[in-house]
Enzyme design. Structure first.
Site, PDB file in Angstrom:
ATOM      1  N   ARG A  29       0.787  -1.217   0.000  1.00 18.89           N
ATOM      2  CA  ARG A  29       0.000   0.000   0.000  1.00 18.89           C
ATOM      3  C   ARG A  29       0.823   1.273   0.000  1.00 18.89           C
ATOM      4  NH1 ARG A  29      -3.114  -3.113   1.704  1.00 18.89           N
ATOM      5  NH2 ARG A  29      -1.404  -3.756   3.007  1.00 18.89           N
ATOM      6  N   THR A  30       1.691   1.375   0.990  1.00 19.49           N
ATOM      7  CA  THR A  30       2.336   2.672   1.198  1.00 19.49           C
ATOM      8  C   THR A  30       3.173   3.071  -0.017  1.00 19.49           C
ATOM      9  OG1 THR A  30       2.331   2.195   3.540  1.00 19.49           O
ATOM     10  CG2 THR A  30       3.709   4.001   2.842  1.00 19.49           C
ATOM     11  N   LYS A  89      25.757  -3.756  -0.017  1.00 22.58           N
ATOM     12  CA  LYS A  89      27.218  -3.567  -0.137  1.00 22.58           C
ATOM     13  C   LYS A  89      27.781  -2.832   1.079  1.00 22.58           C
ATOM     14  CE  LYS A  89      26.822  -2.914  -5.141  1.00 22.58           C
ATOM     15  NZ  LYS A  89      26.913  -1.866  -6.173  1.00 22.58           N
ATOM     16  N   ARG A 136      10.989   4.054   3.897  1.00 25.07           N
ATOM     17  CA  ARG A 136      10.560   3.095   4.926  1.00 25.07           C
ATOM     18  C   ARG A 136      11.779   2.285   5.332  1.00 25.07           C
ATOM     19  NH1 ARG A 136       5.357  -0.744   5.031  1.00 25.07           N
ATOM     20  NH2 ARG A 136       4.495   1.266   5.564  1.00 25.07           N
ATOM     21  N   HIS A 187       4.566   6.269  11.954  1.00 29.21           N
ATOM     22  CA  HIS A 187       4.072   6.129  10.589  1.00 29.21           C
ATOM     23  C   HIS A 187       3.190   7.347  10.320  1.00 29.21           C
ATOM     24  CE1 HIS A 187       2.896   4.499   6.877  1.00 29.21           C
ATOM     25  NE2 HIS A 187       2.572   3.266   7.213  1.00 29.21           N
TER      26      HIS A 187
HETATM   27  C1  NCD Z   1       1.012  -0.561   8.448  1.00 27.53           C
HETATM   28  C2  NCD Z   1       2.506  -0.461   8.645  1.00 27.53           C
HETATM   29  O1  NCD Z   1       3.286  -0.676   7.712  1.00 27.53           O
HETATM   30  O2  NCD Z   1       2.879  -0.134   9.762  1.00 27.53           O
HETATM   31  N1  NCD Z   1       0.661  -0.735   7.109  1.00 27.53           N
HETATM   32  C3  NCD Z   1       0.505   0.365   6.333  1.00 27.53           C
HETATM   33  O3  NCD Z   1       1.423   1.093   6.045  1.00 27.53           O
HETATM   34  N2  NCD Z   1      -0.731   0.656   5.936  1.00 27.53           N
HETATM   35  C4  NCD Z   1       0.371  -1.550   9.327  1.00 27.53           C
HETATM   36  C5  NCD Z   1       0.903  -2.955   9.353  1.00 27.53           C
HETATM   37  O4  NCD Z   1       1.852  -3.303   8.655  1.00 27.53           O
HETATM   38  O5  NCD Z   1       0.319  -3.722  10.109  1.00 27.53           O
END
Ligand code: NCD
Length: 316
Positions: free
Chosen positions: A51-52, A80, A101, A129
């Site tokens: 998703r993200t 590396k 991320r 997040h």
């Molecule tokens: C969440 C995350 O990555 O923290 N997912 C997301 O980005 N929508 C929640 C999860 O992974 O449970």
């Protein structure tokens, strides 16, 4: 230059501006389809995501910009031995804005210290997040008409769930909100969050059972048990199906109580709930694109064609 590393980086007014803009984009997306022409977004994802990452890419494409990046640490020079600091210095030469991320808490903060372009934290370990939080706020505000005086229940893995930590910290800033933390003993909210709640004299309750709390709630936020952050498989297996929201349980809740979940869902919400008007998790996914469009516009200092002014004055 502005970054978004943790939820407190934005003032309440800035959050309101972002949510308002996201709603304007939602009602007239074509007005915004060229605002980021010529700009590039780099997605540096050292940890899995569907998703993200796709939602950031979709947001940039919907603004007329372009994207580049990698979707796992194995595809990057991290294998590396390159440091995050060096990687972002390099990527700053290729892109106008970075979404990162990382499994290590604090990695995006470090990146922001070395990058020459704005950095967005797209999730760092069990920590924060903030873009998911903006999405959650948009969804709650659109459903409930306000962000204050709400009784919010968080259910599931409250220890490792970074979306829970970020949203709690943000909702704490609004008057009259009250929290119900529903989790097994082992997955309670971290101590630092409890201290923050105590420090601000905010009313909160911790319990293990969902059913007795459900009738009291204005909003329910479900989460999955974060398998990847467990040290031992046995504990995960024992705890993973502790809460499963069904239509039967939902019959105990208010008719206007939205059910949020950041997704991915594993087992914690039965599929039958998807047809309930209270289910708001796919709405969150859609809102995610609008929020990330608004955020990219804000951090790049772009003008909102709907208002004729810049979203954020990034020079200030
Ligand atoms: C969440 C995350 O990555 O923290 N997912 C997301 O980005 N929508 C929640 C999860 O992974 O449970």
């Amino acid at each position: 230059m502005r970054h978004l590393i943790e939820p407190m980086d934005f003032t309440e007014k800035e959050i309101r501006n972002i949510l308002d803009l996201a709603n304007r984009i939602a009602t007239n997306p074509s007005l915004y389809s060229h605002v980021a022409e010529g700009k590039k977004l780099a997605t540096l994802f050292y940890e899995p995501s569907t998703r993200t990452r796709l939602s950031f890419e979709s947001a940039m494409l919907s603004l007329g910009g372009k994207t580049l990046g990698f979707s796992s640490a194995e595809q990057s020079s991290a294998t590396k031995g390159e440091t995050v600091a060096d990687t972002v210095r390099v990527v700053s030469c290729y892109a106008d804005i970075i979404a990162m991320r990382h499994p290590k808490e604090g990695a995006p903060l470090q990146a922001s210290m070395y990058a020459k372009v704005p950095v967005i934290n797209a999730g760092d370990g069990g920590h924060n997040h903030p873009t998911q939080t903006l999405i959650d706020m948009m969804t709650i505000r659109n459903r409930k008409g306000r962000l204050d005086h709400l009784k919010v229940g968080f259910c599931g893995d409250l220890k490792f769930g970074r979306t829970v930590h970020s949203l709690t910290k943000t909702l704490m800033r609004y008057e009259g909100n009250e929290f119900y933390f529903i989790s097994p003993e082992e997955l309670r909210i971290p101590e630092y969050l409890e201290k923050k709640l105590h420090g601000k004299n905010i009313s909160y309750h911790e319990c293990e059972e969902l059913e007795s709390v459900l009738p009291k709630l204005d909003v329910l936020y479900m989460t999955r048990v974060q398998k990847e952050r467990f040290f031992n498989e046995e504990d995960y297996i024992r705890l993973k199906d502790r809460y499963i929201l069904t239509e039967e349980k939902l019959s105990l809740a208010d008719k206007n109580m939205p059910v949020l979940h950041p997704l991915p869902r594993v087992n914690e919400i039965a599929y039958e709930v998807d047809d309930d008007p209270r289910a708001a998790y796919f709405e969150q996914v859609q809102n995610g694109v609008y929020i990330r469009m608004a955020l990219i516009m804000a951090l790049l200092g772009l003008e909102d064609p709907g208002k004729g002014e810049v979203v954020f004055d990034v020079k200030s």
